[in-house]
Design an enzyme around this catalytic site. Structure first.
Site, mmCIF file in Angstrom:
data_model
loop_
_atom_site.group_PDB
_atom_site.id
_atom_site.type_symbol
_atom_site.label_atom_id
_atom_site.label_comp_id
_atom_site.label_asym_id
_atom_site.label_seq_id
_atom_site.Cartn_x
_atom_site.Cartn_y
_atom_site.Cartn_z
ATOM 1 N N GLY A 228 41.500 24.684 46.054
ATOM 2 C CA GLY A 228 42.264 25.181 44.918
ATOM 3 C C GLY A 228 41.377 25.952 43.971
ATOM 4 O O GLY A 228 40.326 26.472 44.356
ATOM 5 N N GLU A 250 36.701 23.369 47.947
ATOM 6 C CA GLU A 250 36.898 24.712 48.509
ATOM 7 C C GLU A 250 37.648 25.499 47.444
ATOM 8 O O GLU A 250 38.870 25.361 47.287
ATOM 9 C CB GLU A 250 37.741 24.634 49.794
ATOM 10 C CG GLU A 250 37.077 23.906 50.937
ATOM 11 C CD GLU A 250 35.933 24.704 51.556
ATOM 12 O OE1 GLU A 250 35.800 25.900 51.263
ATOM 13 O OE2 GLU A 250 35.162 24.102 52.314
ATOM 14 N N CYS A 284 42.040 32.933 49.798
ATOM 15 C CA CYS A 284 40.773 32.674 49.101
ATOM 16 C C CYS A 284 39.722 33.673 49.517
ATOM 17 O O CYS A 284 38.871 34.052 48.739
ATOM 18 C CB CYS A 284 40.309 31.258 49.381
ATOM 19 S SG CYS A 284 40.200 30.892 51.135
#
Ligand code: NAD
Length: 527
Positions: A228, A250, A284
């Site tokens: 997140g 992460e 991401c």
């Protein structure tokens, strides 16, 4: 200064229920009840009971579990892809390629290689030639997984598969933005455990907002894998202090995509389009900054602008679309703010540059030039379908710019020279780099995945990801039954000179030094 994604969460209308909406059409999907702290604690307690059996299962059984999940994904791929599309707003292609495929590859890799990395490992016993040294990779117990919204299926199964294969039970907290699909994903695991005769409690998915995630962190689980935003990553760390719970973080990224002057232009253009527009930029490891050598810059910009201008946005289940929806109003507003801020400081949108709320939550595919390194859009995670292209003079400038943000997740280098590309890859402060393609490091499941600096720490995937789900236990045992007592007590006046002689004998680099030490040792033994 625009806010970052994690500051954007809208307070829920009701803390007890999640109102789920299709981002691409704004059609309601349904209501999902929130699991409060008691429900979370209950799921963890049940998972702990279930783990006692699962942790004793054989690798054969764990491979069979993976095979069941794989068969389910393949048999229901169309249905699952459509569920992902409705819940997250992405396109069907993105759902199949970005969610179902990586999970299948992870399952294949785990079935083929998991046991090899978790089997007891023989190590050197160093000085103790009469002993045997082994490392055991034992289950930790219950692992808590907290997921973001951008890959609803993969975010659940990606960390769960290695955790299970290592013998743990798992409690997953899915994102409130994609809570609707969670029950369907739970079914995949339930059916696999039913088939093998193990309890469904081995993996439980819980729903809720931040408070549910916070309860999971404080529930006494044996590890938390959080994916997140940076801001919530800090909250996870704060929560982990209570039970000294180990954490994998992460977090976000601001990945650079470097195009050298010797890059294959067509290849670079298509890799960059994928890097920016897959999942409407909500990845991401999206290519958030495209750094192009000045010799290729004009041609590169012209080509990507042609492609981006022709891309269709829309609800993928209604009509063919290239770029899907933006998951929430807050995320859409963040993209608008970062782009308009950049434009107000002198950047130019060569195409797109606007939100489209006519049918759902969309942002037009955009190519943005004239961005300078100090602008917020060059530093803060954007998470949108906006290609920020910056001109660079040489490799050194590209490296310096790439390393300029607080993030360090993925990266891409495009060059025809393997040595040059490798040199740049080694100079980037990141967790991974793909050369001459976009994002393939994630698909090569033997490779660890994760970041440095504000992108977090710890690794998913590969041997490192599997072993991160274990208690790495060291065992030193007798090779032969010599039973020699090591007499340190009661203390003996000979001990000190003996140890000093032994130290010199062992660690003196020169032969003459060792010879002197041998004499000293002999004297000490005689005295
Ligand atoms: P987010 O941080 O807003 O939410 C992630 C999860 O944390 C959600 O389930 C949320 O409910 C939960 N949460 C919120 N507050 C919490 C708290 N105090 N305690 C515990 N849990 C809490 O992130 P998001 O907006 O869902 O996802 C986007 C972010 O995720 C981006 O920054 C993106 O880069 C990052 N991301 C990183 C990776 C990676 O592998 N590095 C992969 C995907 C997404």
């Amino acid at each position: 200064m625009p806010t970052t994604a994690a500051h954007l969460a809208t307070p829920p209308a009701s803390p007890d229920v999640i109102e789920c909406v299709e981002p691409a059409t704004l059609a309601p999907l349904g209501r999902v009840p929130v699991d409060g702290p008691d429900a979370v604690r209950d799921a963890v307690a049940r998972a702990r009971v279930a783990q006692a059996r699962w942790g004793a299962s054989s690798f054969e059984t764990r491979r069979a579990l993976c095979a069941h999940v794989m068969a389910h994904l393949l048999d229901h791929a169309d249905e699952l892809a459509r569920i992902v599309v409705r819940d997250s707003g992405k396109t069907l292609d993105n759902a199949l390629m970005g969610e179902i495929w990586p999970v299948c590859e992870k399952l294949r890799w785990t079935i083929a290689h998991g046991e090899k990395h978790l089997a007891p490992e023989r190590m050197s016993s160093g000085l103790f030639l009469h002993k045997r040294a082994t490392v055991l990779y034992q289950p930790l117990g219950v692992i808590g997984v907290i997921c973001p919204w951008n890959y609803p299926l993969q975010n659940v199964l990606g960390p769960t598969i290695p955790a299970l294969f290592a013998g743990n039970a798992v409690v997953v907290k899915v994102s409130e933005q994609v809570a609707w699909s969670a029950a369907r994903f739970q079914r995949i695991l339930d059916e696999a455990f039913d088939a093998l005769g193990y309890p469904r409690d081995t993996v439980r998915i819980v729903n809720g907002f931040g408070a549910t995630g916070a309860a999971l962190v404080r529930s006494g689980v044996d590890k938390v894998v959080f994916t997140g935003s940076v801001e919530n990553g800090r909250r996870i760390l704060e929560g982990s202090v209570e039970h000294l719970t180990p954490v994998v973080l992460e977090l976000g990224g601001k990945d650079a995509f470097i195009v050298c002057e010797d890059a294959h232009l067509e290849q670079a253009v298509h890799a960059a389009l994928a890097g920016v527009f897959i999942s409407a930029g909500q990845s991401c490891m999206a290519a958030e900054r495209v750094l192009v050598h000045e010799r290729l810059y004009d041609e590169f910009v012209a080509r990507v602008t042609d492609h981006a201008s022709a891309m269709r946005i829309g609800a993928a289940l209604e009509a063919p679309a290239d770029v899907g929806a933006i998951v929430s109003d807050e995320q859409l507003a963040l993209i608008e703010r970062l782009v308009s801020d950049a434009v107000s400081r002198g950047a130019r949108a060569l195409c797109g540059g606007r939100a489209d709320r006519a049918r759902g939550r969309f942002y037009e595919p955009t190519v943005l030039v004239g961005v300078t390194p100090d602008m917020p859009i060059a530093n803060e995670e954007l998470f949108g379908p906006v290609m920020v292209v910056m001109r660079v003079r040489d490799d050194d400038e590209a490296i310096a710019l790439a390393n300029r943000t607080r993030f360090g997740l993925g990266s891409t280098v495009m060059s025809r020279s393997p040595a040059r590309a490798r040199k740049i890859a080694e100079a980037l402060r990141v967790g991974s780099c793909t050369i001459n393609d976009f994002g393939f490091t994630y698909m090569a499941q033997d490779l660890p995945f994760g970041g440095v600096d504000a992108s977090g720490f710890g690794r998913l995937n590969g041997r490192e990801g599997l072993r991160a789900c274990t208690n790495v236990k060291a065992i030193l045992e007798d090779r032969f039954p010599l039973h020699m007592p090591a007499k340190i007590y009661p203390s003996d006046p000979k001990t000190y000179p003996l140890v000093r002689g032994a130290l010199r004998l062992l660690y003196q680099p020169s032969l003459s030094g060792k010879a002197k030490a041998a004499l000293e040792l002999a004297r000490a033994l005689r005295s």
